[in-house]
Design an enzyme around this catalytic site. Structure first.
Site, mmCIF file in Angstrom:
data_model
loop_
_atom_site.group_PDB
_atom_site.id
_atom_site.type_symbol
_atom_site.label_atom_id
_atom_site.label_comp_id
_atom_site.label_asym_id
_atom_site.label_seq_id
_atom_site.Cartn_x
_atom_site.Cartn_y
_atom_site.Cartn_z
ATOM 1 N N ASP A 96 -69.297 0.751 34.157
ATOM 2 C CA ASP A 96 -68.574 -0.468 33.812
ATOM 3 C C ASP A 96 -69.580 -1.611 33.711
ATOM 4 O O ASP A 96 -69.790 -2.375 34.651
ATOM 5 C CB ASP A 96 -67.496 -0.769 34.851
ATOM 6 C CG ASP A 96 -66.501 -1.802 34.328
ATOM 7 O OD1 ASP A 96 -66.704 -2.305 33.203
ATOM 8 O OD2 ASP A 96 -65.545 -2.109 35.046
ATOM 9 N N HIS A 204 -59.876 -3.017 39.893
ATOM 10 C CA HIS A 204 -59.790 -4.302 39.193
ATOM 11 C C HIS A 204 -58.490 -5.019 39.555
ATOM 12 O O HIS A 204 -57.484 -4.384 39.793
ATOM 13 C CB HIS A 204 -59.893 -4.092 37.685
ATOM 14 C CG HIS A 204 -61.251 -3.603 37.273
ATOM 15 N ND1 HIS A 204 -61.488 -2.973 36.081
ATOM 16 C CD2 HIS A 204 -62.427 -3.641 37.928
ATOM 17 C CE1 HIS A 204 -62.775 -2.656 36.018
ATOM 18 N NE2 HIS A 204 -63.364 -3.044 37.126
ATOM 19 N N LEU A 206 -56.269 -9.134 39.643
ATOM 20 C CA LEU A 206 -56.187 -10.581 39.500
ATOM 21 C C LEU A 206 -55.425 -11.064 40.732
ATOM 22 O O LEU A 206 -54.356 -10.544 41.041
ATOM 23 C CB LEU A 206 -55.456 -10.946 38.209
ATOM 24 C CG LEU A 206 -55.495 -12.419 37.798
ATOM 25 C CD1 LEU A 206 -55.380 -12.533 36.282
ATOM 26 C CD2 LEU A 206 -54.433 -13.258 38.466
ATOM 27 N N GLU A 207 -55.995 -12.025 41.428
ATOM 28 C CA GLU A 207 -55.454 -12.391 42.731
ATOM 29 C C GLU A 207 -55.254 -13.902 42.834
ATOM 30 O O GLU A 207 -56.137 -14.671 42.474
ATOM 31 C CB GLU A 207 -56.477 -11.925 43.783
ATOM 32 C CG GLU A 207 -55.948 -11.789 45.180
ATOM 33 C CD GLU A 207 -56.974 -11.086 46.096
ATOM 34 O OE1 GLU A 207 -57.041 -9.848 46.094
ATOM 35 O OE2 GLU A 207 -57.700 -11.804 46.808
ATOM 36 N N HIS A 235 -61.168 -9.895 38.684
ATOM 37 C CA HIS A 235 -62.203 -8.856 38.805
ATOM 38 C C HIS A 235 -61.965 -7.806 37.728
ATOM 39 O O HIS A 235 -60.995 -7.048 37.791
ATOM 40 C CB HIS A 235 -62.102 -8.216 40.204
ATOM 41 C CG HIS A 235 -63.074 -7.089 40.423
ATOM 42 N ND1 HIS A 235 -62.835 -6.039 41.280
ATOM 43 C CD2 HIS A 235 -64.296 -6.841 39.887
ATOM 44 C CE1 HIS A 235 -63.857 -5.211 41.274
ATOM 45 N NE2 HIS A 235 -64.748 -5.659 40.433
ATOM 46 N N HIS A 329 -71.664 -8.084 38.350
ATOM 47 C CA HIS A 329 -72.292 -7.295 39.414
ATOM 48 C C HIS A 329 -72.693 -5.876 38.993
ATOM 49 O O HIS A 329 -73.031 -5.060 39.839
ATOM 50 C CB HIS A 329 -71.501 -7.355 40.738
ATOM 51 C CG HIS A 329 -70.061 -6.979 40.685
ATOM 52 N ND1 HIS A 329 -69.084 -7.660 41.369
ATOM 53 C CD2 HIS A 329 -69.415 -5.978 40.058
ATOM 54 C CE1 HIS A 329 -67.908 -7.092 41.151
ATOM 55 N NE2 HIS A 329 -68.091 -6.065 40.360
ATOM 56 N N ASN A 330 -72.681 -5.616 37.683
ATOM 57 C CA ASN A 330 -73.244 -4.361 37.149
ATOM 58 C C ASN A 330 -74.052 -4.715 35.908
ATOM 59 O O ASN A 330 -73.492 -4.763 34.809
ATOM 60 C CB ASN A 330 -72.126 -3.404 36.701
ATOM 61 C CG ASN A 330 -71.535 -2.573 37.813
ATOM 62 O OD1 ASN A 330 -71.876 -2.750 38.977
ATOM 63 N ND2 ASN A 330 -70.650 -1.675 37.470
ATOM 64 N N HIS A 404 -71.841 -7.224 46.727
ATOM 65 C CA HIS A 404 -70.835 -7.470 45.686
ATOM 66 C C HIS A 404 -69.394 -7.228 46.138
ATOM 67 O O HIS A 404 -68.465 -7.523 45.395
ATOM 68 C CB HIS A 404 -71.121 -6.639 44.444
ATOM 69 C CG HIS A 404 -70.500 -5.264 44.435
ATOM 70 N ND1 HIS A 404 -70.722 -4.334 45.427
ATOM 71 C CD2 HIS A 404 -69.667 -4.676 43.562
ATOM 72 C CE1 HIS A 404 -70.053 -3.234 45.146
ATOM 73 N NE2 HIS A 404 -69.399 -3.399 44.027
ATOM 74 N N GLY A 407 -66.714 -2.223 49.567
ATOM 75 C CA GLY A 407 -67.119 -0.817 49.605
ATOM 76 C C GLY A 407 -66.006 0.026 50.193
ATOM 77 O O GLY A 407 -65.352 -0.373 51.167
#
Lengths: 481, 147
Positions: A96, A204, A206-207, A235, A329-330, A404, A407
């Site tokens: 991703d 992923h 949306l918050e 995210h 972050h990737n 990031h 985990g």
């Protein structure tokens, strides 16, 4: 129990010595305290060591405290390579490409939003394409898709999704130069065509959140944050487009590694010398995917704003929903770093790691020059997320990088088993968090217990000084794929 | 069944088995589809053809599964029945085969989120710990997907 073969450097760092595995050109450094060390997977340590065997690696093979086993590189991995002697590897970026996070602030308070949170979450869920098999509202033809790949978030703004002021608050301005649409396979184009402006699935989300703790008042004020304020976190990444670019180039790079005589301890580490045509093609394609992701998060932010305006019946000005920052972050990027007193241009791979540039860095927009780069660390959907800032120490020790996220702790299967007979959405509602999700088992897979406590991860990077805490954000509404 | 889901830390894997490698490939495809939805609900209404070549079974199975992921993700096509022609039955006799090939007919229909259960969004099939092996006279493969 300490892991055998590793050496504790200090409270926050473990060394994987160059003798850990034959072929290592340098050591590995894993940022974990004794608590997180207990959760280290043997395979992820092996992956940190494998990266240290790649040609042209500069400094150490690094891993952040949210390290876990990935493909090729560990997730949480950071590695920099020399542009002459070094390589570039799709496995150091991940499937991703430019998976990342953006954080929005608003003028609203928790008290104003809570009475309508259900309606807000339902509206967001209906307006934002989410989950397996969902189609985006944006239809791209071949020429608009090419333009999007070159322009990134700027394409979105030019097409009416957001404001031009947003762009400077995105890492790299929401667009990396050097994306070449002619490198992209037909398959990637096909996969990308209907997925722009979609959230995706898996982790992923949306918050809707509120600021529940502030650790640095001055920085929070500079960022326009106050306690009890509503924020939104998005995210997601480059969707099927990026996955296809990675899939395509793993095959190409595997052949290239053989051609250039690079020995690979793992096929997923496939790579090519930075200056080879294969590597340069990957870089161009990866940049196109990164731009796709920035456009994606920009479109999602635009619809989020529309949902708030509709539900609260207020003007955009009253709402004040603006971007704080957007981080990848990737990704792999060419950056200047000082190594042993020498300024070098390097290709820095961050896979499940976030850039954390310090105050004064020329890449930062004017408004953040004084405080440093905002770093956004999403946690699990039931606990909290963090806003941090980049530091000079990150520049010295981790090529300007930090963690990031939380985990995973449980596998998806274990999580589903643990959630059997429970209604996760009811449990979340009891805790004051309204959740909607497209997939039947997504909520079980993504429940809090399936993740490590993100605050343990954040404490390590904060103590180690590679970023510093500004605020903690608590979820009240979540949509997932 | 011919396949089962295996537990891995961040993502998900399948173990597919068969009397020969061709059967393993077909079961792996059904295993992949069953990660995405309940394949019993997928009607074999339309057909898609896939033709691939590779020098090693690892590469062939990864390409094959990634092709199925591509067709699902780009066109919304979800399969449930797989017919295959290939030279996969011969490949564990070294020297006999220099290039592997397969021609698969996948039958299924367009994914409909209302009628089809939404399970996992599979990004890609990976080479991570990919392994073909023989156990109790059956060929098996473990393959992990990025979710």
């Amino acid at each position: 129990m300490p892991v055998e073969g590793l050496i504790r450097i200090d409270e926050n760092r473990l060394e994987v010595p160059p003798t850990y595995k034959p072929g290592m050109r340098t050591n590995g450094i894993i940022f974990v305290d004794e608590e997180l060390e207990k959760e280290l997977e043997k395979e992820s340590i092996e992956q940190v060591a494998n990266v240290a065997t790649l040609p042209g690696i500069v400094g150490s093979s690094l891993a952040m405290p949210d390290i876990h086993t990935g493909y090729g590189f560990a997730i949480g991995g950071v590695a920099a390579f020399d542009l002459k002697e070094g390589v570039i590897s799709p496995g150091g970026v991940g499937y991703d490409i430019n998976c990342g996070v953006r954080l929005l602030r608003s003028n609203l308070t928790k008290e104003e939003v809570l009475p309508k949170i259900k309606e807000l979450v339902n509206t967001l869920y209906n307006e934002i394409p989410t989950g397996v098999g969902s189609k985006g509202k944006i239809k791209l033809d071949s020429s608009s898709e090419k333009e999007l790949l070159k322009k990134g978030a700027r394409w979105a703004v030019e097409n009416g999704y957001g404001e031009s002021e947003d762009l400077e608050r995105i890492e790299s301005g929401g667009c990396i130069e050097g994306a070449d649409p002619s490198i992209i396979s037909d398959k990637a184009y096909e996969r990308g065509r209907a997925q722009q402006g979609t959230l995706g699935s898996g982790n992923h989300f949306l918050e809707v959140q509120y600021v529940d703790e502030i650790y640095d008042e001055r920085a929070a004020t500079e960022l326009g944050l106050f306690k009890g304020q509503i924020t939104v976190m998005i995210h997601t990444g480059s969707r099927g487009f990026g996955h296809q670019v990675c899939t395509d180039f793993l095959e190409i790079m595997e052949r290239a590694a053989r051609k250039y005589g690079i020995e690979l301890p793992d096929k997923e580490l496939a790579c090519a010398p930075f200056n080879s045509p294969e590597a340069q093609d990957y870089l161009s394609a990866m940049r196109a995917a990164a731009n796709y992701a920035w456009a994606n998060r920009q479109c999602l932010m635009h619809w989020t704003k529309e949902c708030f305006i509709k539900v609260f019946n207020i003007s955009p000005k009253e709402l004040g929903l603006t971007l704080i920052y957007d981080v990848a972050h990737n990704i792999a990027k060419i950056e200047e770093h000082v190594v042993n007193g020498k300024r070098l241009k390097l290709v820095v791979h961050r896979k499940g790691a976030t850039r954390a540039f310090p105050p004064g860095h020329p890449e930062l927009p004017e408004m953040y020059r004084k405080i440093g780069q905002p770093v956004i660390i999403p946690g699990d959907m039931g606990r909290y997320s963090y806003l941090l800032l980049g530091t000079n120490k990150a520049m010295q020790e981790t090529f300007g990088s930090t963690c990031h996220g939380a985990g995973r702790l449980l596998s998806r299967h274990q999580a589903i088993k643990k959630a059997k007979g429970r209604s996760i959405s009811r449990e979340m509602e009891d805790r004051g968090i309204i959740v909607r999700s497209a997939g039947r088992e997504t909520l079980a897979e993504e429940m809090s217990e399936a993740y490590k406590d993100v605050s343990n991860v954040v404490e390590v990077v904060h103590r180690a000084g590679i970023s510093r805490k500004v605020a903690r954000l608590h979820p009240i509404g979540v949509i997932k794929g | 069944m011919g396949f089962e889901i295996i537990d891995v830390s961040g993502d998900v894997g399948i173990r597919a088995e068969g009397n020969d490698l061709e059967e393993v490939f077909k079961n792996a495809a059904r295993g992949l589809y069953s990660l995405i939805t309940d394949i019993d609900k997928v009607r074999p209404l339309i057909s898609r053809r896939i033709e691939l070549k590779a020098t090693e079974p690892d590469n062939l199975i990864v390409s094959f599964l990634n092709e199925l992921i591509f067709i699902f993700d780009a066109y919304g096509f979800i399969g449930s029945r797989i017919d295959m022609e290939s030279n996969l039955k011969d490949i564990f006799h070294p020297g006999q085969v220099k290039e592997l090939w397969l021609k698969a007919d996948i039958r299924g229909e367009d994914f409909d989120p209302v009628r089809h259960e939404r399970r996992l969004l599979v990004k890609a099939a990976t080479y991570h710990n990919l392994r073909f092996y023989k156990e109790n006279d059956l060929w098996k493969v473990n393959i992990i997907f990025d979710i």
